[in-house]
Design a protein around this motif. Structure first.
Motif, short mmCIF file in Angstrom:
data_model
loop_
_atom_site.label_atom_id
_atom_site.label_comp_id
_atom_site.label_asym_id
_atom_site.label_seq_id
_atom_site.Cartn_x
_atom_site.Cartn_y
_atom_site.Cartn_z
N TRP A 35 39.86 33.73 47.64
CA TRP A 35 40.38 32.49 47.98
C TRP A 35 39.97 30.84 49.31
O TRP A 35 40.11 29.96 48.32
CB TRP A 35 41.76 32.98 47.71
N LYS A 36 40.29 31.49 49.89
CA LYS A 36 39.84 30.00 50.89
C LYS A 36 38.39 29.88 50.76
O LYS A 36 38.41 28.83 50.98
CB LYS A 36 39.65 31.32 52.39
N LYS A 37 37.30 30.59 49.97
CA LYS A 37 36.45 30.57 50.20
C LYS A 37 35.85 29.55 48.64
O LYS A 37 35.27 27.86 48.46
CB LYS A 37 35.43 31.47 50.00
N TYR A 344 27.97 38.50 52.06
CA TYR A 344 27.98 40.35 52.55
C TYR A 344 29.69 39.94 52.77
O TYR A 344 29.93 41.41 51.87
CB TYR A 344 27.62 40.32 53.81
N LYS A 345 30.85 39.21 53.33
CA LYS A 345 32.23 39.39 53.19
C LYS A 345 32.68 39.09 51.81
O LYS A 345 33.74 39.95 51.36
CB LYS A 345 32.10 38.55 54.14
N LEU A 346 31.66 38.23 51.14
CA LEU A 346 32.96 38.14 49.83
C LEU A 346 32.78 39.26 48.88
O LEU A 346 33.23 39.54 48.24
CB LEU A 346 32.01 36.90 49.06
N MET A 347 30.70 39.90 48.98
CA MET A 347 30.79 40.75 48.60
C MET A 347 31.78 41.78 48.07
O MET A 347 32.71 43.54 47.27
CB MET A 347 29.62 41.72 48.34
N LYS A 348 32.20 41.71 49.55
CA LYS A 348 33.68 43.34 50.39
C LYS A 348 34.44 43.11 49.68
O LYS A 348 35.68 44.17 50.28
CB LYS A 348 32.82 43.54 51.61
N SER A 349 35.01 41.81 49.72
CA SER A 349 36.09 41.14 49.18
C SER A 349 36.94 40.72 47.80
O SER A 349 37.65 41.18 47.23
CB SER A 349 36.97 40.08 49.55
N LEU A 350 35.73 40.95 46.65
CA LEU A 350 35.93 40.19 45.83
C LEU A 350 36.40 41.34 44.43
O LEU A 350 37.14 41.00 43.76
CB LEU A 350 34.44 39.87 45.08
N ASN A 351 36.34 42.96 44.48
CA ASN A 351 36.11 44.14 44.26
C ASN A 351 37.98 44.07 44.30
O ASN A 351 39.26 43.72 43.80
CB ASN A 351 36.11 44.62 44.40
N GLU A 352 38.81 43.99 45.97
CA GLU A 352 40.06 43.30 45.79
C GLU A 352 40.89 42.55 44.99
O GLU A 352 42.12 42.53 44.86
CB GLU A 352 39.72 43.97 46.79
N PHE A 353 40.19 41.73 45.23
CA PHE A 353 40.60 39.89 45.14
C PHE A 353 40.96 40.70 43.51
O PHE A 353 41.96 39.64 42.76
CB PHE A 353 39.60 39.03 45.13
N GLU A 354 40.26 40.33 42.66
CA GLU A 354 39.88 40.64 40.99
C GLU A 354 41.22 41.51 40.15
O GLU A 354 42.33 41.23 39.82
CB GLU A 354 38.66 40.94 40.54
N LEU A 355 41.11 42.69 41.89
CA LEU A 355 42.45 43.89 41.16
C LEU A 355 43.30 43.11 41.09
O LEU A 355 44.30 43.46 40.38
CB LEU A 355 41.66 44.61 42.32
N LEU A 357 44.24 40.50 41.07
CA LEU A 357 44.44 38.91 40.36
C LEU A 357 44.85 39.13 39.03
O LEU A 357 46.17 38.63 38.72
CB LEU A 357 42.85 38.42 40.05
N LEU A 358 44.27 40.79 38.76
CA LEU A 358 44.82 41.09 37.62
C LEU A 358 46.09 42.54 37.34
O LEU A 358 46.33 41.66 36.83
CB LEU A 358 43.32 42.15 36.93
N LYS A 359 46.68 42.33 38.56
CA LYS A 359 48.23 43.52 39.10
C LYS A 359 49.12 42.96 39.43
O LYS A 359 49.86 43.35 39.42
CB LYS A 359 46.93 44.80 39.73
N ASP A 360 48.63 41.92 39.97
CA ASP A 360 49.91 41.55 41.67
C ASP A 360 49.88 40.01 40.84
O ASP A 360 49.61 39.02 40.92
CB ASP A 360 49.25 41.50 42.56
N GLU A 361 51.17 40.77 40.26
CA GLU A 361 52.60 39.02 39.43
C GLU A 361 52.63 38.09 40.97
O GLU A 361 52.23 36.89 40.65
CB GLU A 361 53.43 38.86 38.54
N PHE A 363 51.07 37.88 43.64
CA PHE A 363 49.02 37.30 43.88
C PHE A 363 49.15 36.24 42.82
O PHE A 363 48.42 34.99 43.63
CB PHE A 363 48.72 38.27 44.23
N GLN A 364 48.91 36.01 41.58
CA GLN A 364 48.82 35.98 40.96
C GLN A 364 49.86 34.30 41.09
O GLN A 364 49.10 33.27 40.96
CB GLN A 364 49.32 36.36 39.47
N ASP A 365 51.54 34.30 41.14
CA ASP A 365 51.83 33.08 41.21
C ASP A 365 51.38 32.56 42.80
O ASP A 365 51.93 31.37 43.11
CB ASP A 365 53.39 33.58 41.28
N LYS A 366 51.27 33.29 44.01
CA LYS A 366 51.30 32.80 45.10
C LYS A 366 49.56 31.24 44.63
O LYS A 366 49.53 30.40 45.59
CB LYS A 366 50.41 33.71 45.95
N LEU A 367 48.76 31.93 44.21
CA LEU A 367 47.31 31.41 43.67
C LEU A 367 47.84 29.87 42.92
O LEU A 367 46.69 29.41 43.17
CB LEU A 367 46.13 31.86 43.41
#
Length: 371
Positions: A35-37, A344-355, A357-361, A363-367
């Motif tokens: 999200w920062k990037k 490399y850092k983004l690749m390590k983090s992207l899956n959890e970011f998307e997860l 985004l889809l599961k955590d309301e 987190f959705q609201d914060k963004l």
């Protein structure tokens, strides 16, 4: 002297702790880093997030950025429609040797070999051939470039592009045979510097390539594709492993096919909301649906599909999902011109970011509140 050595020892220990801490940080997943990037004005990035048909987060949605393997969604789309109209049968057999013609060792991150191992383990090979449906899935789930090149040839680039227009995809660069394009340096060397080694003229080749316009690039890629298809010794003669380096890697990332997150979000919205014809819809979800092979995902998702792409300088992803609550999500994320260890850092983090985004309301609201 003892005091001096003690100070040196303390400095060494501190350096070791800092290095270990950095390595741990680099290899850990951090959704907030993504999200920062995305919000970093110095980054070339784009992001669209839809929920139940509404765009709730949008960052640079119309900026055209290099796609890497996410562009393979367009090839899969035409494959699915040609199944629908009967031009292709899903159980049509494809010889592995026909795919091998387009395989370039060490330049696909092991994707093609991983796919070959998978179809062997699942006993999908018969008489050294495999169903075209599995070729398409190998393109999407494993990101095999050889499979992509084969399908682009069989389906026809013009037909793929016409299908894109039919589905209102206009903000998109023309397609080309991107495996074949890897051999452009070899062709240019043979044409302009036949008596020099690639090492001697590499800088001149890079300059020539940067000056090529899109049509020249497309035409030369097409010519090379025919050589790969019809001249068995072409790959061996080119000796691409001997001269490929990071300068070419950077150049190909810079020149790659571009589109916008909004265009890809609109397309996966159509797929997510089952707006394709019935058979095309089924095939598209099958070839994109490797997420649903994970039992953990089956617990909370009804359907999902995904395709990403990456180089040392590009990271892209497009994902759609329908959860057990009946909510529909689409997310498209593009990063270009990544530097150092950002990719490399983004690749390590992207899956959890998307997860999240889809599961955590929350987190959705914060963004949503922070955009």
């Amino acid at each position: 002297m003892v005091k001096y050595l003690s100070v040196i020892g303390a400095v060494i220990v501190l350096i070791i702790i800092l290095v270990i801490g950095f390595v741990v940080w680099l290899n850990s997943s951090n959704p907030d880093y993504v999200w920062k990037k995305l919000n970093d004005e110095q980054m070339k990035s784009s992001f669209v997030f839809n929920k139940n048909g509404d765009t709730v987060i949008s960052i640079n949605p119309d900026e055209r950025l290099a796609l890497a393997s996410t562009v393979k969604i367009m090839v899969a789309l035409e494959y699915s429609f040609q199944i629908e109209n009967g031009n292709v049968k899903p159980d049509e057999q494809v010889k592995l040797s026909d795919l091998e013609a387009y395989y370039v060792e060490n330049l696909d991150g092991g994707a093609h070999e991983a796919w070959i191992n998978s179809i062997k383990e699942n006993n999908m090979i018969s008489n050294e051939a495999v169903p075209i449906r599995e070729v398409a899935k190998g393109m999407m789930a494993f990101s095999s470039n050889a499979n992509t090149e084969y399908l682009m040839d069989k389906l026809g680039i013009e037909q793929i592009e016409n299908r894109m227009k039919e589905l209102d995809i206009y903000e998109h660069d023309p397609l080309y045979f991107f495996t074949a394009s890897l051999f452009i340096p070899y062709e240019l060397k043979n044409e302009h510097y036949p008596n020099e080694s690639m090492k001697e003229v590499k800088d001149d080749i890079v300059s020539l390539m940067r000056e090529m316009d899109k049509q020249e690039w497309i035409q030369l890629s097409t010519d090379i594709h025919e050589k790969l298809k019809n001249e068995p010794t072409y790959k061996t003669d080119a000796k691409i492993k001997d001269w490929w380096n990071t300068d070419f890697d950077q150049l190909f990332s810079d020149k790659f096919i571009r589109s916008s997150a909004s265009e890809y979000a609109n397309l996966i919205h159509k797929i997510n909301h089952k707006m394709l014809p019935e058979e095309a819809q089924f095939e598209m979800e099958y070839v994109m649906g490797s997420l649903m092979e994970n039992e953990a995902n089956q617990q909370w998702l009804n359907r999902a599909g995904k395709k990403g792409g990456s180089t040392a300088y590009i990271l892209t992803d497009a994902i759609f999902a329908e959860d057990k609550e009946g909510d529909y999500y689409e997310a498209v994320i593009f990063f270009n011109d990544l530097k150092g260890l950002e990719a490399y850092k983004l690749m390590k983090s992207l899956n959890e970011f998307e997860l999240k985004l889809l599961k955590d309301e929350q987190f959705q609201d914060k963004l949503t509140n922070q955009q």
